[in-house]
Design an enzyme around this catalytic site. Sequence first.
Site, PDB file in Angstrom:
ATOM      1  N   SER B 134       0.789  -1.224   0.000  1.00 29.16           N
ATOM      2  CA  SER B 134       0.000   0.000   0.000  1.00 29.16           C
ATOM      3  C   SER B 134       0.824   1.277   0.000  1.00 29.16           C
ATOM      4  CB  SER B 134      -0.958   0.010   1.198  1.00 29.16           C
ATOM      5  OG  SER B 134      -0.254   0.219   2.388  1.00 29.16           O
ATOM      6  N   LYS B 171       1.022   4.313   7.022  1.00 29.30           N
ATOM      7  CA  LYS B 171       0.260   5.172   6.128  1.00 29.30           C
ATOM      8  C   LYS B 171       0.721   6.625   6.274  1.00 29.30           C
ATOM      9  CE  LYS B 171      -2.807   2.268   4.373  1.00 29.30           C
ATOM     10  NZ  LYS B 171      -2.041   1.097   4.851  1.00 29.30           N
TER      11      LYS B 171
END
Lengths: 215, 215
Positions: B134, B171
């Site tokens: 990701s 993230k």
Amino acid sequence: MEKLTPKQQRVYDYIRDTLAATGAPPTRAEIAEALGFASANAAQAHLRTLARKGAIELGSRRSRGIRLLGGAPIGLDGPVANDDDHTDEGLAVIGRVAAGMPVLAVEHIERRVQVSQAIFSAPADYLLTVQGDSMTGAGILDGDLLGVRRTTDVREGQIAVFRLGDDVTVKRFHRDRDGIRLLAENPDYPDITVDAEADELALEGLAVGVLRAIS
Amino acid sequence: MEKLTPKQQRVYDYIRDTLAATGAPPTRAEIAEALGFASANAAQAHLRTLARKGAIELGSRRSRGIRLLGGAPIGLDGPVANDDDHTDEGLAVIGRVAAGMPVLAVEHIERRVQVSQAIFSAPADYLLTVQGDSMTGAGILDGDLLGVRRTTDVREGQIAVFRLGDDVTVKRFHRDRDGIRLLAENPDYPDITVDAEADELALEGLAVGVLRAIS
DNA sequence: TTGCCGACTGGATATATTTACAGCATGGAA
DNA sequence: TTCCATGCTGTAAATATATCCAGTCGGCAA
């Protein structure tokens, strides 16, 4: 201290590691989860056994009341990386390389960084500061330090450091019946087709790892 | 680290002493009793202030979740060599981080790697193995070792390690009037919108660097 | 004065944690 | 075979802890 069974040793090790990692001993539930027990009571039983054997000391009704008593010091588990030679000095970081000059020339060394060879896929001989975005697709960004191992040959698909005339560049190696091509991993950059006649291609080394500071 | 008032210093010292004496940090109640407070809340307020000033780090809803940050590490007596701080033992590689679909992460030290803090943007406390794609857009690939610095706050746009319930993920942090969102750097992965009510979001630390073996 | 911060008291409450109780299975020793 | 230690699962209750809320007090700067 009475000898511990393998399972008991694992519990002991987990306590030690948790202490080192978080600053406080683990709870029964944390031990159970880490070792895969479905019940915290399994951890409780282990703790009591460890206490009986003198490996730890338990505080009554005290959360995280586990004290290590045993004498086994933390060891560097795992193999200790063995460098080729100059371990003490660390790896040299090479900045911009002047045309025609050997990459490892002293004047190119900006600084040295102490890094375990263990993090590379093969022992690195030096670190090169990456310039440009042509390999971002391979997770190699502008400014990254690239671990380079000097070798005399590359295999298909490997990422390596090449010298093309006056330029030093990092690319993925590709060779087929049409010749050699150095592939960029960024659609904005063109692949380089090497003209065996006109171009002077030299291999500086294989890319064995990347180091990057994130800010 | 911001300067502490005399009272705050006494609280800090008591934590250090308790850690040395019992092997675990004290509870709010223990601090209050030791310093003569009638309410554990007085200790709580002090702890929050110490955390704000960067002297300690508080674990959310974690009993005895106090971690000393400032100054010299205390010697946990017993066989435990304190980890974190450094150099000799290298950085601990802890568990895996889900960077794709959140995966359950069991925290546990796998090995240690000798790395100079100089390659990071700030001193790292440990390394996490990244799992998932990701964050490939930020040059963080599956399998990379992420240098993490334990902190209590993130700023807009920084890449950090978060814990959402039982899952740990890397993230980019984004906050606006609508709330907090954790942005993936890969179009194939969705951003995570944090529901302040339902979700339990915790900051594990800031990403300060990346290490990767290239094969 | 107003407002903010450092330092508390007291009480309430939701969790986190320890621990006891009841069993089950295996393997070695008596 | 019986006894005992090792290694577990599962449930429940008793405590230990972290945290929130509502105030109080004195010092200090705007």
